[in-house]
Scaffold this motif. Structure first.
Motif, short mmCIF file in Angstrom:
data_model
loop_
_atom_site.label_atom_id
_atom_site.label_comp_id
_atom_site.label_asym_id
_atom_site.label_seq_id
_atom_site.Cartn_x
_atom_site.Cartn_y
_atom_site.Cartn_z
N ILE A 293 0.81 -1.22 0.00
CA ILE A 293 0.00 0.00 0.00
C ILE A 293 0.84 1.27 0.00
N VAL A 294 1.83 1.37 0.90
CA VAL A 294 2.58 2.63 0.97
C VAL A 294 3.31 2.91 -0.35
N PRO A 295 4.03 1.94 -0.90
CA PRO A 295 4.69 2.24 -2.18
C PRO A 295 3.71 2.57 -3.30
N LEU A 296 2.55 1.95 -3.26
CA LEU A 296 1.58 2.25 -4.32
C LEU A 296 0.99 3.64 -4.12
N ALA A 297 0.59 3.94 -2.88
CA ALA A 297 -0.09 5.21 -2.62
C ALA A 297 0.87 6.38 -2.70
#
Ligand code: HEA
Ligand code: HEA
Ligand code: CUA
Ligand code: CU
Lengths: 312, 212, 114, 586
Positions: D91-95
């Protein structure tokens, strides 16, 4: 009507302070429900009413009303009430209002991978040292420990007698969870943390309350490698010819017994569960099986008898 | 394609990118060392004794930290670091005065002082090892080794950066346009900010670990 | 640091750096000297922290030019400082809180050692 | 446009400079795509691990095809790695890494990120962090198995996988710190002419606050990681108290440490981290709602204020994860109050988004559906946070499936939906083609139903007290008896969820090559700057043909008296009246 706890599936409450927590739980959920019930219809209405087909031109300014500010103010007030009216006083009772030691039962619980070692002080009311061996033992060189008793995975209590449990761990963090008592406390090595509660329901009452007929199926056998629920028979189950007993009232219905019953053509048993201790903190491979039971005796005598039995 | 404000300051914020960037990085470093200091405080106020016991033993190791740690060496090291901070800022000032030769001198000195710091640190560690005192001996030594060790890693990082700007990095300056020179001066300022921060951390480490 | 510093400014700065260096050296000697007095823990800590703070301030203000730095940077540092202080305060608070429980436990529990 | 997606022709491309162009690129758009693809793969992998676990939960002990029956050790490994991978590698790398990188510079009218090479380094740190995490499955006795929270002493005495986990985390934290510095500098320094702070799109604001959370909250966890590494590798005992006895007898360490120290340092990061998971999602949803209701965001300034407030408070609520560790009255009162306070700005933001719908002219496309789906799902997730945030009600709920249900509602049908919405929304920007609407609808409705089928029963299971991280799903406990059968419902729903990801994956890859070409660059008739950039921004530095100038706020839709229903930020029109237009005068 404010008590949603049953309806929400909270387990049967068997402790003195459980009702307060349940009521508070209900009020929080009422608040959540209310907020959801205010917003959800508004949301759905908007989706229907302001569909581009129905409303081709959007309004630049949108809602002018201050209604949402009131709603937010309402949430603030409700949360303040929950904090001041419920959370603080309940927590203060749980944390600070320990019962008088003379009137309470005091037990030490030493958790380890993967067992609950319950230690009773015996007649002198004093705890001795324990050994650093595995399994844990009473250190016989300590005179105070002479009469101490260790019972693993079973916590014996007396109805209506407050209990103070001093919790500590020898290895990793565990969590001492008693769903029926509304008690949960992490058990942290290096710290000794006391919790207290009053069992308001004895095991026999609890069993009567929870007893029901339950089906036995071949399924039980499929689950054999995982210990299934430990049910207690609430009546005698003799063999077909009546000559022998497969299970007596009060006996634990192990997988083996259940299989025998099933094979004897019995497809339903009248049985009840125990109050349980579960470990709520990941503590290693067998965390899932770190289960204990609580037996609440109706009388002090019954309790003493059990301790007697367990003394060498 | 040029990124704006690499050299010149942006008018409304008054800083250039690198300057803001390094300060943000330092803010995170503050939290990193802050976290370690917080851990130190947490362990120390929870400890029965500090510096505490020998491992497995009941023998008290010492009453005070300065009985175990070498305060004179650490004082020397403090002086070295302060001096290196001065030479660092002088290196930058020399660039401002367009004195590249002086820059080389001061930057070289900074690097040498930093190496000196590590050498002294090495002696300090060696002394501990001679006593068979390791990070595992007790939490006092654990804190000592981990905090000073992490600091030493930061010093090493600083040496690498400074060495780059002493040697190959000077190409930018030597290109010689005013913009390139300004750019290089900025870089030295940024490297300097990091270096002063390393000094600053030591200023707290020294008294809290060695002296009390 | 202002970009349009004149040569004069720089020279003035250099004098400041030398002064700060002397101050830092003196303060270092003072801290070490004080430590040989073997004061009780709390005053010793306070004195050491006070001196360290002064030294750190000197480094930050003069070597790192914070004294003439722009607002953005001060804001960044302020936010880090606030959270840092919060972290310390809450860590110590939480620890004290736990200690209460630990001592309470020891009172209730006469001698148990695991 | 063909260059926009390196991976589709990764193997056929032998042309010069492939590595330089796609692997060591310093362009924010390429790096954004690198992050995007990697993170999606990790997300899928994390989902896969969870499917194996859900298989076990629904039918304990029944063998999984090809893999055999799970052991408790494997279950714990998969659980810990599912949590870690989803949060830190998915999630963090995508967001942040993907959407932030791609969109933020475009939305503020910047040519690139402030430090392009640092940006590349962030991605590479992330990538290698992921490699270390994944390879830990292959070390003796497998990956970390002490939960994503890695509580010592368990984590200290665990096997080698835990050391790998710690090294992996150090790399990932480094990546995030570099990224955070880059984002903050970019947003402060590289805004185009006229792009004042109160003209920033809400998405940029969300990324800005997120970057601060990463910058200041991660270092203490890094510190904790170093300490745990020292415990494991140097035999220190920072987290080990005296007198421990394990299966092999007394533990040979000095002792005197504190297990709670780790928890404080961990949650000091991990609470802000959960807002890192949600803020960019809120940003994406805001963009899409404004665009598809064709009206300005309601209460933009209030939302920004709430965002800042939320960011600030997220640093001082962490110990609500630790009520049950034996917290007394004073400290718990403090953390309960801050926890209740922090729920208010979330309510404000959610309310503002919902009110934005009122009076709109709503276009229902797939992006919009996912954004709309986010609202009630985040609502459920957020509301279930309340009983957890109050210490007495946390007693029965702590470490049960109620907690699992709470946060999955926020991150799965919450954040993941927002990210899906973002993919559908910005797809035309990246590729110049649109994704298929029909497949999109199937994806949305299927996912919505399946997600609720997974996560609502968790709340039901949690109330009776079924613990999390149970290898057999609570089979041994009689209090779980009434709800144990939900395990099957949840697991079946999880597999249905997988099924409904297929239309998405097909749609995604098909549309890159075959999607319908957009007629005009500003496909959604949006007002924000990314749509004013070149149709598909050229790969390589430089986003805009001419540096844009910004004249007004970000969401000038349906301005009265204006002929079209949107006024892009770089088109000069005199506006007044709306929340965001006010800044014209200032
Ligand atoms: C993105 C992630 C995210 C978010 C946003 C939140 C938001 C919140 N969380 Fe959550 N939380 C987690 C992720 C998240 N959490 C995770 C991962 C864990 C577990 C970690 C672990 O142990 O492994 C956790 C655990 C957790 C705990 C610990 C529980 C325990 O272990 O015992 C607590 C306790 O206070 C808590 C509280 C809250 C609160 C009060 C909020 C508030 O901020 C919520 C505020 C929001 C609202 C109040 C909703 C408002 C909306 C409306 C009113 C409108 C709704 C209606 C319609 C749309 C129709 N959370
Ligand atoms: C961001 C965080 C996040 C996310 C998104 C998820 C998503 C999911 N989680 Fe997880 N979960 C955690 C964080 C997360 N989880 C954490 C922190 C824990 C605690 C761990 C611990 O105990 O330590 C946990 C624990 C946890 C448990 C409890 C295990 C236990 O306690 O024993 C369960 C049980 O069912 C579960 C289930 C699921 C499911 C079914 C999903 C589904 O929603 C998954 C949905 C996934 C997708 C829909 C994938 C989408 C991707 C694609 C479609 C790829 C496309 C690819 C290309 C185009 C290339 N999770
Ligand atoms: Cu003991 Cu889990
Ligand atoms: Cu939290």
């Amino acid at each position: 009507m404010n008590d949603l706890s049953k309806w929400m599936g909270m387990p049967l409450d068997a402790s003195g302070h459980g009702a307060e927590i349940d009521i508070m739980m209900s009020w929080v959920h009422w608040l959540m429900l209310l907020l959801f019930v205010i917003w959800a219809p508004f949301f759905i209405y908007c989706l229907w009413r302001f569909n581009a087909k129905r409303n081709p031109k959007a309004s630049y300014t949108g809602v002018k009303s201050k209604l949402s500010s009131y709603l937010e103010g309402g949430v603030v007030v409700a949360e303040a009430v929950l904090l001041v009216g419920f959370a603080f006083p309940i927590w203060a009772t749980i944390k600070n209002d320990f019962p008088a030691e003379e009137e309470s039962m005091i037990v030490n619980v030493i958790a380890e991978q993967f067992a609950w070692n319950v230690i009773y002080a015996g007649d002198d009311g004093q705890f001795g040292q324990t050994t650093l061996t595995k399994p844990i033992e009473i250190d016989t060189s300590d005179p105070r420990g002479d009469d101490d008793v260790i019972i693993t995975n079973t916590l014996h209590l007396v109805k209506d007698k407050p209990v103070i449990v001093n919790l500590t761990s020898r290895d990793v963090i565990h969590s001492f969870a008693l769903p029926n008592m509304r008690v949960k406390q992490d058990v942290i090595p290096g710290l000794e943390i006391p919790v207290w509660f009053v069992p308001k329901m004895s095991t026999s009452e609890f069993r009567r309350e929870m007893a029901k007929t339950m089906p036995i199926s071949g399924d039980q056998r499929r689950r054999a490698q995982y210990p299934p629920y430990r049910w207690i028979a609430m009546q005698d189950y003799p063999t077909a010819d009546g000559s022998d007993m497969i299970a007596e009232e009060g006996q634990r219905l192990s997988t083996r017994v259940l299989t025998q019953l099933y094979e004897a053509g019995i497809t339903e048993v009248y049985a009840a569960p125990e109050m349980e201790i579960s470990c709520a903190q990941l503590c290693g491979g067998a965390h899932y099986s770190m289960r204990g039971t609580i037996i609440v005796h109706d009388t002090q005598e019954a309790f003493d008898a059990v301790l007697e039995e367990n003394t060498f | 394609m040029q990124i704006p404000y690499e050299v010149q300051a942006r008018p409304d914020t008054g800083v250039n990118n690198a300057k803001l960037g390094i300060w943000l990085f330092l803010a995170s470093e503050v939290m990193l060392f802050g976290g370690l200091f917080a851990a130190y405080v947490f362990l120390r106020i929870g400890a029965d004794a500090w510096p505490g016991m020998m491992m497995y033993g009941t023998e008290v190791m010492a009453e005070r930290a300065d009985e175990i740690l070498n305060v004179p060496l650490a004082t020397l090291n403090t002086m070295i670091l302060i001096a290196s901070s001065v030479t660092m800022v002088m290196a930058w000032a020399s660039l401002k005065m367009d004195r590249f030769d002086r820059y080389k001198l001061y930057m070289g000195l900074t690097i040498l002082l930093a190496l000196g710091f590590l050498v002294v640190k090495g002696f300090e560690y060696g002394e501990k090892f001679d006593h068979h005192w390791y990070a595992s001996t007790n939490n006092f030594l654990g804190v000592y080794f981990v905090l000073t060790g992490l600091h030493a890693i930061h010093v090493t990082g600083g040496i690498l950066v400074n060495a780059y700007f002493w040697g190959p990095g000077t190409k930018l300056w030597k290109r010689g346009t005013a913009r390139d020179k300004a750019h290089f001066t900025n870089r030295i300022e940024v490297a300097g900010l990091y270096w002063h921060f390393v000094d600053l951390v030591w200023i707290f480490l020294f008294p809290t670990i060695y002296l009390i | 640091m202002a970009e349009e510093m004149t040569l004069e400014d720089v020279k003035r700065h250099v004098r400041v750096y030398i002064t700060v260096f002397i101050a830092l050296a003196v303060l270092t000697v003072v801290t070490v000297g004080v430590s040989y007095l073997h004061m009780p823990f709390t005053p010793a800590l306070l004195v050491a922290l006070a001196i360290a703070t002064v030294k750190a301030a000197l480094v930050a203000l003069y070597f790192m030019h914070l004294i003439s730095e722009k607002q953005v940077i001060l804001w960044v540092l302020l936010s880090a400082a606030v959270f840092l202080v919060g972290m310390f305060a809450l860590f110590i608070g939480a620890h004290a809180d736990q200690e209460d429980i630990a001592t309470l436990a020891k009172l209730i529990l006469s001698s148990h050692v695991a | 446009m063909e260059e926009g997606h390196s991976h589709s022709d990764a193997h056929s491309a032998h042309k010069e400079g492939f590595w330089r162009r796609y692997w060591f690129s310093t362009d924010h758009k390429v790096i954004g795509l690198q992050y995007g693809f990697t993170a999606l793969l990790f997300l899928l992998f994390g989902f896969g691990l969870m499917l194996l676990m859900r298989w076990q939960l629904a039918s304990p002990g029944v063998e999984i095809p090809l893999l055999g029956a799970l052991t408790p050790e494997m279950y714990n490994q998969f659980g810990a790695m599912h949590g870690t991978i989803m949060v830190f590698l998915g999630i963090v790398p995508l967001a942040v890494g993907a959407f932030g990188n791609y969109v933020v510079p475009l939305q503020i009218g910047a040519p690139d990120m402030a430090f392009p090479r640092l940006n590349m380094a962030s991605y590479h740190f992330y990538f290698w962090g992921g490699v270390v995490m994944l390879s830990s499955f292959f070390v003796p006795e497998g990956a970390a198995k002490a939960g994503w929270t890695s509580y010592p002493p368990l984590a200290d005495i665990e096997t080698m996988g835990q050391t790998m986990w710690l090294w992996g985390m150090v790399l990932l934290i480094t990546s995030s710190l570099l990224g955070a510095v880059n984002f903050i500098v970019t947003i402060i320094q590289l805004r185009a002419e006229g792009m004042t702070f109160f003209r920033l799109p809400f998405f940029v604001w969300a990324q800005f606050i997120t970057a601060f959370l990463l910058l200041l909250a991660f270092p203490p966890l890094e510190a904790a990681g170093f300490l745990q590494l020292a415990d494991r590798l140097l035999d220190t005992s920072f987290f080990l108290p005296s007198g421990l006895v394990t299966a092999d007898g007394p533990l040979e360490v000095a002792g005197g440490g504190s297990p709670l120290l780790w928890q404080h340092l961990f949650w000091f990061l991990a609470h802000p981290e959960v807002y890192v998971l949600i803020l960019p999602a809120m940003g994406i949803v805001s963009e899409i709602l404004a665009n598809n209701t064709r009206k300005p965001l309601w209460g933009y300034r209030l939302m920004v204020a709430s965002l800042i407030f939320l960011g600030f408070f997220s640093f001082i609520v962490w110990a609500h994860h630790m009520f049950i560790t034996g917290m007394g009255t004073t400290i718990s009162a403090f953390f309960q109050v801050t926890t209740m306070i922090i729920s208010i700005p979330s309510v404000v933001i959610l309310s503002a988004l919902m009110i934005t719908l009122f009076g709109g002219s709503i276009r229902f496309n797939t992006a919009m559906w996912f954004a709309l789906g986010f609202l009630p799902m985040f609502g459920i997730g957020g509301l279930t946070g309340l009983p957890l945030g109050l210490a007495p009600t946390d007693i029965p709920l702590h470490d049960t499936y109620y907690v699992i249900g709470h946060f999955h509602y926020v991150v799965a049908p919450g954040t993941i939906f927002a990210l899906f919405a973002g993919i559908y929304y910005w797809f035309p920007k990246v590729t110049g083609r649109t994704m298929n609407e029909t497949l999109g609808r199937i994806h949305f409705w299927g996912s919505l139903v399946a997600m609720n089928g997974i996560f609502f029963p968790m709340l039901i299971q949690g109330l009776p007290g079924v613990s999390r991280r149970l290898f057999d799903g609570g089979l041994t406990y009689s209090f779980a008896e009434g709800v144990i059968h939900y395990n099957v419902v949840m697991s079946v729903s999880a597999f249905i969820l997988l099924l409904f990801q297929l239309p998405f994956i097909i749609n995604f890859f098909m549309s890159i090559k075959r999607g319908r070409k957009v007629e005009k660059s500003n496909h959604w008739e949006s007002t924000t700057l990314e749509w004013s950039a070149a149709p598909t921004p050229p790969i390589g530095h430089g986003n805009f043909a001419t540096v844009p100038t910004v004249y007004h706020g970000p969401y000038e839709y349906s301005v009265p008296g204006h002929e079209s229903d949107f006024c892009p930020q770089d088109v000069p029109v005199a506006l007044s009246g709306s929340d965001t237009a006010k800044s014209v005068e200032s």
